[in-house]
Design a protein around this motif. Structure first.
Motif, PDB file in Angstrom:
ATOM      1  N   GLN A  85      40.555  21.299  39.978  1.00  0.00           N
ATOM      2  CA  GLN A  85      39.453  21.409  39.000  1.00  0.00           C
ATOM      3  C   GLN A  85      38.592  22.653  39.216  1.00  0.00           C
ATOM      4  O   GLN A  85      37.777  22.985  38.370  1.00  0.00           O
ATOM      5  CB  GLN A  85      38.577  20.142  38.972  1.00  0.00           C
ATOM      6  CG  GLN A  85      37.687  19.975  40.181  1.00  0.00           C
ATOM      7  CD  GLN A  85      38.270  18.981  41.184  1.00  0.00           C
ATOM      8  OE1 GLN A  85      39.479  18.796  41.259  1.00  0.00           O
ATOM      9  NE2 GLN A  85      37.413  18.326  41.950  1.00  0.00           N
ATOM     10  N   ASN A  88      39.841  27.342  37.509  1.00  0.00           N
ATOM     11  CA  ASN A  88      39.327  28.254  36.479  1.00  0.00           C
ATOM     12  C   ASN A  88      38.087  28.999  36.951  1.00  0.00           C
ATOM     13  O   ASN A  88      37.912  30.182  36.658  1.00  0.00           O
ATOM     14  CB  ASN A  88      39.030  27.492  35.184  1.00  0.00           C
ATOM     15  CG  ASN A  88      40.327  27.143  34.462  1.00  0.00           C
ATOM     16  OD1 ASN A  88      41.340  27.841  34.607  1.00  0.00           O
ATOM     17  ND2 ASN A  88      40.310  26.067  33.698  1.00  0.00           N
ATOM     18  N   LYS A  89      37.263  28.298  37.701  1.00  0.00           N
ATOM     19  CA  LYS A  89      36.065  28.925  38.234  1.00  0.00           C
ATOM     20  C   LYS A  89      36.437  30.057  39.203  1.00  0.00           C
ATOM     21  O   LYS A  89      35.858  31.133  39.187  1.00  0.00           O
ATOM     22  CB  LYS A  89      35.255  27.862  38.961  1.00  0.00           C
ATOM     23  CG  LYS A  89      33.831  28.207  39.214  1.00  0.00           C
ATOM     24  CD  LYS A  89      33.124  26.967  39.753  1.00  0.00           C
ATOM     25  CE  LYS A  89      31.649  27.171  39.889  1.00  0.00           C
ATOM     26  NZ  LYS A  89      31.005  25.942  40.387  1.00  0.00           N
ATOM     27  N   MET A  91      39.146  31.777  39.196  1.00  0.00           N
ATOM     28  CA  MET A  91      39.750  32.895  38.474  1.00  0.00           C
ATOM     29  C   MET A  91      38.703  33.808  37.846  1.00  0.00           C
ATOM     30  O   MET A  91      38.987  34.940  37.484  1.00  0.00           O
ATOM     31  CB  MET A  91      40.683  32.361  37.371  1.00  0.00           C
ATOM     32  CG  MET A  91      41.882  31.587  37.892  1.00  0.00           C
ATOM     33  SD  MET A  91      42.981  32.538  38.958  1.00  0.00           S
ATOM     34  CE  MET A  91      42.696  31.753  40.523  1.00  0.00           C
ATOM     35  N   ALA A  92      37.469  33.298  37.719  1.00  0.00           N
ATOM     36  CA  ALA A  92      36.387  34.102  37.133  1.00  0.00           C
ATOM     37  C   ALA A  92      35.762  35.047  38.163  1.00  0.00           C
ATOM     38  O   ALA A  92      34.908  35.860  37.824  1.00  0.00           O
ATOM     39  CB  ALA A  92      35.318  33.176  36.560  1.00  0.00           C
ATOM     40  N   LYS A 110      48.978  25.784  38.331  1.00  0.00           N
ATOM     41  CA  LYS A 110      47.677  25.871  37.648  1.00  0.00           C
ATOM     42  C   LYS A 110      47.065  27.260  37.846  1.00  0.00           C
ATOM     43  O   LYS A 110      46.528  27.855  36.913  1.00  0.00           O
ATOM     44  CB  LYS A 110      46.759  24.771  38.200  1.00  0.00           C
ATOM     45  CG  LYS A 110      45.340  24.840  37.799  1.00  0.00           C
ATOM     46  CD  LYS A 110      45.058  23.972  36.584  1.00  0.00           C
ATOM     47  CE  LYS A 110      43.588  24.113  36.213  1.00  0.00           C
ATOM     48  NZ  LYS A 110      43.236  24.023  34.881  1.00  0.00           N
ATOM     49  N   SER A 113      48.960  29.750  35.607  1.00  0.00           N
ATOM     50  CA  SER A 113      48.649  29.759  34.171  1.00  0.00           C
ATOM     51  C   SER A 113      47.224  30.237  33.938  1.00  0.00           C
ATOM     52  O   SER A 113      46.945  30.939  32.965  1.00  0.00           O
ATOM     53  CB  SER A 113      48.907  28.390  33.540  1.00  0.00           C
ATOM     54  OG  SER A 113      48.058  27.431  34.103  1.00  0.00           O
ATOM     55  N   SER A 114      46.340  29.910  34.846  1.00  0.00           N
ATOM     56  CA  SER A 114      44.954  30.342  34.688  1.00  0.00           C
ATOM     57  C   SER A 114      44.833  31.866  34.836  1.00  0.00           C
ATOM     58  O   SER A 114      44.093  32.526  34.107  1.00  0.00           O
ATOM     59  CB  SER A 114      44.109  29.608  35.730  1.00  0.00           C
ATOM     60  OG  SER A 114      42.759  29.826  35.562  1.00  0.00           O
ATOM     61  N   TRP A 115      45.594  32.415  35.776  1.00  0.00           N
ATOM     62  CA  TRP A 115      45.584  33.882  35.978  1.00  0.00           C
ATOM     63  C   TRP A 115      46.216  34.584  34.771  1.00  0.00           C
ATOM     64  O   TRP A 115      45.760  35.631  34.328  1.00  0.00           O
ATOM     65  CB  TRP A 115      46.318  34.221  37.269  1.00  0.00           C
ATOM     66  CG  TRP A 115      46.211  35.659  37.694  1.00  0.00           C
ATOM     67  CD1 TRP A 115      47.171  36.626  37.597  1.00  0.00           C
ATOM     68  CD2 TRP A 115      45.065  36.298  38.293  1.00  0.00           C
ATOM     69  NE1 TRP A 115      46.700  37.815  38.102  1.00  0.00           N
ATOM     70  CE2 TRP A 115      45.414  37.648  38.532  1.00  0.00           C
ATOM     71  CE3 TRP A 115      43.784  35.863  38.648  1.00  0.00           C
ATOM     72  CZ2 TRP A 115      44.532  38.561  39.117  1.00  0.00           C
ATOM     73  CZ3 TRP A 115      42.907  36.779  39.223  1.00  0.00           C
ATOM     74  CH2 TRP A 115      43.280  38.100  39.446  1.00  0.00           C
ATOM     75  N   LYS A 117      46.201  33.501  31.715  1.00  0.00           N
ATOM     76  CA  LYS A 117      45.247  33.449  30.593  1.00  0.00           C
ATOM     77  C   LYS A 117      44.202  34.533  30.713  1.00  0.00           C
ATOM     78  O   LYS A 117      43.698  35.046  29.725  1.00  0.00           O
ATOM     79  CB  LYS A 117      44.543  32.084  30.556  1.00  0.00           C
ATOM     80  CG  LYS A 117      45.317  31.068  29.747  1.00  0.00           C
ATOM     81  CD  LYS A 117      44.506  29.797  29.560  1.00  0.00           C
ATOM     82  CE  LYS A 117      45.412  28.584  29.603  1.00  0.00           C
ATOM     83  NZ  LYS A 117      44.990  27.573  30.579  1.00  0.00           N
ATOM     84  N   LYS A 118      43.884  34.887  31.934  1.00  0.00           N
ATOM     85  CA  LYS A 118      42.891  35.918  32.149  1.00  0.00           C
ATOM     86  C   LYS A 118      43.396  37.275  31.661  1.00  0.00           C
ATOM     87  O   LYS A 118      42.633  38.192  31.410  1.00  0.00           O
ATOM     88  CB  LYS A 118      42.587  35.987  33.661  1.00  0.00           C
ATOM     89  CG  LYS A 118      41.168  36.286  33.985  1.00  0.00           C
ATOM     90  CD  LYS A 118      40.967  36.302  35.485  1.00  0.00           C
ATOM     91  CE  LYS A 118      40.439  37.646  35.907  1.00  0.00           C
ATOM     92  NZ  LYS A 118      39.988  37.660  37.300  1.00  0.00           N
TER      93      LYS A 118
END
Ligand SMILES: *Cc1c(COP(=O)(O)O)cnc(C)c1O
Length: 245
Positions: A85, A88-89, A91-92, A110, A113-115, A117-118
């Motif tokens: 959870q 995403n945080k 990745m920011a 996870k 996919s999060s990277w 999307k960035k």
């Protein structure tokens, strides 16, 4: 303490690196609980790699306007346990370079996919964290899961680049009893992994060793150490000794 004077640590290791380039251990300065000003000072002394172990603290520190403007080449590592959870945080985080603690295939998916999307053009480098002493209180993959995990990342996570194995290992190992068995586990895991997957050994580095045991870790093959609590003077002598053997 990691005081202002610490910050020669980058220097201390670099001086060693110049003498023995092929065996150069690299220093990750652990900046958890350290204020932004100390990071900036260390950066000014040439240190580029820093690691923090809480996502929120890392996000705040890396977003600090002074760090952003004074440290354009900084490379941030996340060294703590990562829960899905919080991906995403994480990745920011500006200038995030390495995730040291991948220990589950689902977590790798996870993060991948999060990277993605960035939309970064660079891959995110990752280490697989191994729980070498099997203590439940420690995170990490059991050693027997290492090869499958590397294969999983290579096959399913095109935005991630596996580069190292990492372990925390047992604390306070008595060297009179012989080398730290946790470090030995990581060393032989690399051998097995490289042989099975036909990877040149120099492409898989080993991240092991903290303030307390980094000298021994380097002696047995660590290429990257994570140091939070040493002054430059304390670091320089033992690291140099380790290299001169
Ligand atoms: C804090 C920390 C370190 C640094 O430990 P020191 O004893 O301060 O050198 C290294 N690795 C991880 C994962 C940490 O959380």
């Amino acid at each position: 303490m990691w005081r202002a004077a610490e910050l020669g640590v980058g220097f201390a290791l670099r001086a060693v690196n110049e003498r023995v380039p092929q065996a150069a251990p690299r220093l990750g300065a652990v900046s958890k609980t350290r204020p932004a000003d100390m990071v900036i000072e260390a950066y000014g002394h040439g240190q580029r790699t820093f690691g923090d172990n809480y996502v929120q603290e890392l996000l705040e520190k890396t977003s600090n306007p002074k760090i952003l403007s004074s440290c354009p080449e900084i490379k941030w590592h996340f060294i703590g346990h990562l829960q899905k959870q919080n991906v995403n945080k994480l990745m920011a985080v500006p200038n995030l370079f390495m995730l040291q603690t991948v220990d589950l295939a689902k977590l790798a998916d996870k993060v991948n996919s999060s990277w993605q999307k960035k939309g970064s053009t660079e891959k995110l480098t990752v280490m697989i964290q191994i729980n070498t002493d099997g203590e439940d209180s420690k995170h990490g993959l059991p050693p027997s899961g290492t090869i499958a995990m590397v294969e999983h990342i290579k096959a399913n996570c095109p935005s991630l680049e596996f580069v190292r194995l990492m372990t925390i290992g047992s604390f306070g190992h008595d060297l009179n009893q012989g080398p730290n068995p946790d470090f030995q586990v990581l060393v032989s895991l690399r051998e097995e992994l490289c042989k099975k997957l036909s990877i040149p050994a120099d492409q898989v580095e080993l991240n092991m060793g903290v303030s307390m045991d980094f000298q021994h870790a380097i002696e047995v093959g660590s290429t990257n150490v994570r140091i939070g609590n040493k002054t430059a003077a304390e670091l320089a002598a033992p690291v140099a000794a380790a290299q001169e053997r």
